[in-house]
Design a protein around this motif. Structure first.
Motif, PDB file in Angstrom:
ATOM      1  N   SER A  45       0.781  -1.293  -0.190  1.00 53.65           N
ATOM      2  CA  SER A  45      -0.006   0.030  -0.045  1.00 53.65           C
ATOM      3  C   SER A  45       0.854   1.144   0.036  1.00 53.65           C
ATOM      4  N   SER A  46       2.128   1.116  -0.120  1.00 55.88           N
ATOM      5  CA  SER A  46       3.147   2.323  -0.318  1.00 55.88           C
ATOM      6  C   SER A  46       4.263   1.952  -1.259  1.00 55.88           C
ATOM      7  N   PHE A  47       4.960   2.884  -1.495  1.00 55.74           N
ATOM      8  CA  PHE A  47       6.256   2.791  -2.239  1.00 55.74           C
ATOM      9  C   PHE A  47       7.280   1.745  -1.588  1.00 55.74           C
ATOM     10  N   GLU A  48       7.675   2.346  -0.224  1.00 58.29           N
ATOM     11  CA  GLU A  48       8.241   1.564   0.848  1.00 58.29           C
ATOM     12  C   GLU A  48       7.664  -0.246   0.789  1.00 58.29           C
ATOM     13  N   ILE A  70      23.515  -8.417  -0.333  1.00 55.60           N
ATOM     14  CA  ILE A  70      22.635  -7.482  -0.076  1.00 55.60           C
ATOM     15  C   ILE A  70      21.785  -7.313  -1.324  1.00 55.60           C
ATOM     16  N   VAL A  71      20.623  -7.181  -0.910  1.00 55.67           N
ATOM     17  CA  VAL A  71      19.459  -7.136  -2.175  1.00 55.67           C
ATOM     18  C   VAL A  71      18.843  -5.644  -1.825  1.00 55.67           C
ATOM     19  N   LEU A  72      18.837  -5.124  -3.113  1.00 56.02           N
ATOM     20  CA  LEU A  72      18.046  -3.621  -3.095  1.00 56.02           C
ATOM     21  C   LEU A  72      16.931  -3.866  -4.110  1.00 56.02           C
ATOM     22  N   ALA A  73      15.874  -3.182  -3.886  1.00 60.60           N
ATOM     23  CA  ALA A  73      14.781  -2.931  -4.848  1.00 60.60           C
ATOM     24  C   ALA A  73      14.173  -1.632  -4.668  1.00 60.60           C
ATOM     25  N   ASP A  74      13.581  -1.004  -5.605  1.00 58.22           N
ATOM     26  CA  ASP A  74      12.910   0.382  -5.763  1.00 58.22           C
ATOM     27  C   ASP A  74      11.472   0.126  -6.119  1.00 58.22           C
ATOM     28  N   ASP A  75      10.792   1.097  -5.592  1.00 57.90           N
ATOM     29  CA  ASP A  75       9.338   1.364  -6.212  1.00 57.90           C
ATOM     30  C   ASP A  75       9.207   2.889  -6.292  1.00 57.90           C
ATOM     31  N   SER A  76       8.728   3.287  -7.475  1.00 61.07           N
ATOM     32  CA  SER A  76       8.764   4.669  -7.605  1.00 61.07           C
ATOM     33  C   SER A  76       7.439   5.213  -8.552  1.00 61.07           C
ATOM     34  N   ILE A 128      13.582   3.081  -1.712  1.00 56.98           N
ATOM     35  CA  ILE A 128      14.383   1.885  -2.019  1.00 56.98           C
ATOM     36  C   ILE A 128      14.416   0.897  -0.586  1.00 56.98           C
ATOM     37  N   GLY A 129      14.139  -0.369  -0.806  1.00 58.90           N
ATOM     38  CA  GLY A 129      14.354  -1.361   0.327  1.00 58.90           C
ATOM     39  C   GLY A 129      15.501  -2.171   0.208  1.00 58.90           C
ATOM     40  N   ALA A 130      16.329  -2.230   1.342  1.00 56.61           N
ATOM     41  CA  ALA A 130      17.295  -3.313   1.475  1.00 56.61           C
ATOM     42  C   ALA A 130      17.097  -4.235   2.308  1.00 56.61           C
ATOM     43  N   VAL A 131      17.636  -5.497   1.821  1.00 52.14           N
ATOM     44  CA  VAL A 131      17.546  -6.678   2.871  1.00 52.14           C
ATOM     45  C   VAL A 131      19.115  -7.003   2.901  1.00 52.14           C
ATOM     46  N   PHE A 132      19.565  -7.250   4.090  1.00 53.91           N
ATOM     47  CA  PHE A 132      21.138  -7.670   4.334  1.00 53.91           C
ATOM     48  C   PHE A 132      20.904  -9.269   4.806  1.00 53.91           C
ATOM     49  N   PRO A 133      22.184  -9.898   4.701  1.00 51.13           N
ATOM     50  CA  PRO A 133      22.239 -11.305   4.730  1.00 51.13           C
ATOM     51  C   PRO A 133      21.916 -11.598   6.247  1.00 51.13           C
ATOM     52  N   ASP A 134      22.077 -10.748   7.101  1.00 49.86           N
ATOM     53  CA  ASP A 134      21.702 -11.115   8.668  1.00 49.86           C
ATOM     54  C   ASP A 134      20.202 -10.769   9.051  1.00 49.86           C
ATOM     55  N   GLY A 135      19.463 -10.424   7.788  1.00 50.39           N
ATOM     56  CA  GLY A 135      17.937 -10.151   8.212  1.00 50.39           C
ATOM     57  C   GLY A 135      17.548  -8.711   8.326  1.00 50.39           C
ATOM     58  N   ARG A 136      18.492  -7.839   8.565  1.00 49.95           N
ATOM     59  CA  ARG A 136      18.189  -6.426   8.915  1.00 49.95           C
ATOM     60  C   ARG A 136      17.677  -5.984   7.636  1.00 49.95           C
ATOM     61  N   VAL A 137      16.567  -4.988   7.796  1.00 48.61           N
ATOM     62  CA  VAL A 137      15.885  -4.434   6.644  1.00 48.61           C
ATOM     63  C   VAL A 137      15.897  -2.673   6.892  1.00 48.61           C
ATOM     64  N   ILE A 138      16.332  -2.035   5.820  1.00 45.55           N
ATOM     65  CA  ILE A 138      16.115  -0.510   5.985  1.00 45.55           C
ATOM     66  C   ILE A 138      15.511  -0.016   4.497  1.00 45.55           C
ATOM     67  N   THR A 139      14.864   0.971   4.634  1.00 48.48           N
ATOM     68  CA  THR A 139      14.309   1.777   3.548  1.00 48.48           C
ATOM     69  C   THR A 139      14.478   3.144   3.583  1.00 48.48           C
TER      70      THR A 139
END
Length: 204
Positions: A45-48, A70-76, A128-139
């Protein structure tokens, strides 16, 4: 060497990403280059939310798990204030996924027919959403503010660029030189914010 996998097959987007993140000294690959093929339903329901749906799905693949990527994805998308922030998260699917941007752009221009410049405000948004190998997530989120023009102008961009006008530059984002566009763009702003966050929190 650690790798970043970005959820896109768009070469233009990959050039921008590599240029902005080059000082991280990491291999930066597209999904295709990493050998990943996934059909991901973006029903957030959001870009994030949509960015993280993509990033999490790719991070769960055997390829990414094996390499500790490290995996990055964007929505715009484009938000037009006069149209209650339409088309928003539906920017790519606005008026149907197979509808050309020429038709989409003309529709927006027609819906703003007679609307004065001060009420034609709009912005491009990129999360942009980022998922790190240790499971941490940031946007992170980046924007660029402008107005909706009265006609399509320029051929240096794609999508809604020809109708997104920057009064301070006197042109649309499709008329900007690519190096200037990358410095101003919503995706560039979101990527730079992400890089700062990754460095600050030692996420590399």
């Amino acid at each position: 060497m650690s790798r970043i996998i970005f959820a896109t097959g768009n070469e233009g987007k990959m050039r921008e990403i590599r240029e902005i993140l080059k000082d991280l000294n990491m291999d930066i690959l597209s999904m295709k280059e990493a050998g990943i093929e996934l059909d991901i339903v973006e029903d957030g329901s959001s870009f994030e939310e949509n960015a993280l749906i993509k990033a999490k799905a790719i991070a769960q693949t055997d390829v990414c798990r094996a390499h500790g990527d490290i995996v990055l994805a964007d929505d715009s998308g484009l938000e037009v204030d006069y149209l209650n922030l339409e088309p928003g998260i539906y920017s790519a699917r606005y008026m149907g996924e197979d509808t050309s941007y020429r038709i989409k752009n003309q529709n927006i221009i027609q819906r703003l027919d007679g609307v004065p410049e001060d009420k034609r405000t709009a912005r491009f948004v990129c999360a942009i959403g980022a998922v790190f190998p240790d499971g941490r997530v940031i946007t992170t989120r980046g924007t660029i503010e402008g107005i909706i023009g009265w006609e399509e102008r320029g051929s240096n961009g794609f999508g809604y660029d020809p109708i997104f006008y920057l009064p301070e530059y006197g042109c649309s984002t499709a008329e900007l030189p690519m190096d200037v566009k990358n410095k101003l763009s919503h995706r560039g702003n979101a990527l730079r914010a992400l890089k700062e966050k990754m460095c600050r929190e030692h996420l590399m």
